[in-house]
Design an enzyme around this catalytic site. Structure first.
Site, PDB file in Angstrom:
ATOM      1  N   ALA A 109       6.005 -10.808  20.026  1.00  5.60           N
ATOM      2  CA  ALA A 109       7.114 -11.357  20.816  1.00  5.60           C
ATOM      3  C   ALA A 109       7.036 -12.872  20.786  1.00  5.60           C
ATOM      4  O   ALA A 109       6.043 -13.455  20.337  1.00  5.60           O
ATOM      5  CB  ALA A 109       7.020 -10.872  22.257  1.00  5.60           C
ATOM      6  N   LYS A 110       8.062 -13.517  21.221  1.00  4.57           N
ATOM      7  CA  LYS A 110       8.020 -14.971  21.432  1.00  4.57           C
ATOM      8  C   LYS A 110       9.115 -15.320  22.422  1.00  4.57           C
ATOM      9  O   LYS A 110      10.134 -14.618  22.509  1.00  4.57           O
ATOM     10  CB  LYS A 110       8.263 -15.718  20.117  1.00  4.57           C
ATOM     11  CG  LYS A 110       7.672 -17.105  20.092  1.00  4.57           C
ATOM     12  CD  LYS A 110       6.177 -17.039  19.813  1.00  4.57           C
ATOM     13  CE  LYS A 110       5.544 -18.379  19.603  1.00  4.57           C
ATOM     14  NZ  LYS A 110       4.150 -18.233  19.139  1.00  4.57           N
TER      15      LYS A 110
END
Ligand code: NAD
Length: 419
Positions: A109-110
């Protein structure tokens, strides 16, 4: 990190082209390629913040969960004016491959908020963090998605995130990593990425007869990653002959005084070029310096066909930064017989120790620094050796081998889940 600029090719475009090469070799089905390329979930939010002058500013924020087949999504949050959805997706995707390659039970994720943190007061920075956390908290959780620091954010920002999340869900230290140690952060997290890089270099050094001791090292970027790489290599007897930061840097053919430079540039945050102990150089001149190990530890896209891929004079490029080499430069370096140790292998030490932090939080049982470092070494060594074995077996580039391992692990998890 701060000061990162958008280069000619975005991190997203670089990783996509590298993905295709490995997917072809693995003969991945078209549906699986699509599944692995597209994000599982992408959340875009407005982040309203009351500024010090009483006005309300609204910033744009994103949290992209690329893939969670192997475990909760994991990845940093950056505060940067160019942290748009495409950039955040590219970085989230890299996190999926990184966690799979070092075999920790996480996906990728980011997150990002399009804001320049240098223009905010401390109170406004806290406001941005709390407002963003409130907007995305519904998709976070210790078994759902676990943020960490990235460009423009730090342990203090993670502490505010923890506090804001816990106000709703109750005490939940495992919802975020990279926290201050006094709030459940792990010992050894600050230097973990640099340490992991050096562990990989030591493995390569033994395998390919390139001793670290007395070898010549050139480093671009003297922040968290670059400064720690320099320090640990110096301790192993390497000669760090040149280092730069955003304003240029220094060359010393006899080796820079790394512990002093570390104190000056990393601890005291002063420009590398202002340190006495070498001849000043620009970032352009850095690439021409002959060395054994060239360590880009600043920006993406800095090694490219247009400027330096043909003039770089080293045996190994150690990609401490994310996506420092463009795909066309990769091909040139390969033709020239220069090994490139890929980013999502060599700079995975940070996320590995983040994983250890999560484990310590879930068990409420802090580890000693010795345990953190020895388990980090084991994880890095295992991942390195798996990539090395595939490089030898298939006669392919290190990056391609690393992608093949990561992609096949995520694809297998997807298949076992019924996809
Ligand atoms: P940082 O902000 O601590 O340091 C960045 C360094 O790069 C600074 O010295 C800065 O002056 C320099 N820099 C910025 N622009 C430059 C330019 N144009 N030319 C030369 N130098 C320049 O950041 P960091 O945490 O050390 O991260 C460095 C790289 O490593 C980034 O690509 C980041 O995504 C990657 N990375 C970091 C971690 C981590 O745990 N910190 C983990 C994985 C990957």
């Amino acid at each position: 990190m701060s000061g990162q600029q958008r280069t000619t090719m975005s991190a997203g475009a670089i990783t996509k082209s590298q993905f295709d090469l490995a997917a072809d070799l693995l003969e991945l089905e078209p549906y699986m390629r699509r599944l692995l390329r597209m994000p599982f979930r992408s959340v875009a939010v407005e982040v309203p913040v009351r500024m010090d002058d009483g006005s309300i500013e609204i910033f744009r924020g994103y949290r992209v969960q690329h893939n969670g087949a192997r475990g909760p999504c994991k990845g940093g949050i950056r505060f940067h004016p160019e942290a748009d959805e495409e950039e955040v997706l590219g970085l989230a995707t890299t996190m999926t491959w990184k966690t799979a390659l070092v075999d920790i039970p996480f996906g990728g994720a980011k997150g990002g908020v399009q804001v320049d943190p240098r223009k905010l007061s401390r109170r406004e920075l806290e406001g941005v963090t709390r407002s963003f956390t409130r907007r995305i908290s519904i998709v976070l959780g210790p078994y759902r998605d676990i943020p960490a620091p990235d460009m423009g954010t730090n342990a203090q920002v993670m502490a505010w995130l923890l506090d804001e999340y816990s106000a709703r869900a109750g005490y939940t230290p495992a919802v975020v990593t990279g926290k201050p140690v006094s709030l459940g952060g792990s010992l050894g997290r600050e230097e973990a990425t640099g340490r992991g890089c050096v562990y990989c270099m030591q493995e390569y050094s033994e395998d390919f007869g390139l001793p670290i001791k007395d070898s010549r090292v050139v480093i671009q970027g003297f922040g968290n990653v670059g400064a720690h790489v320099a320090l640990f290599l110096h301790e192993l007897g390497a000669k760090v002959v040149a280092a730069t930061d955003v304003d240029g840097g220094l060359l010393n053919e006899n080796g820079l005084d790394v512990p002093e430079l570390f104190a000056h540039a990393y601890r005291e945050r002063k420009p590398v070029a202002e340190f006495r102990g070498g001849q000043t150089i620009t970032n352009e001149e850095l690439w021409k310096i002959p060395c054994d190990w060239l360590v880009p530890a600043a920006l993406g896209g800095v090694i490219n066909r247009e400027t330096n891929a043909r003039i770089i004079d080293c045996k190994v490029v150690v990609e401490a930064a994310n996506s420092p080499t463009t795909p066309s430069a990769d091909r040139i370096l390969e033709e020239r017989g220069i090994t490139v140790l890929p980013d999502f292998l060599v700079n995975a030490g940070g996320v590995v120790v983040s994983y250890f932090e999560w484990v310590q939080n879930l068990q409420q049982h802090p580890w000693s620094l010795e345990r953190v470092n020895s388990e980090l070494r084991e994880k890095m060594r295992r991942a390195y050796r798996q990539v090395r074995d595939l490089v030898k077996e298939r006669n392919i580039a290190w990056r391609t081998a690393a992608y093949m391992i990561a992609l096949s692990r995520v694809a297998e998890a997807e298949r076992l889940r019924g996809n």
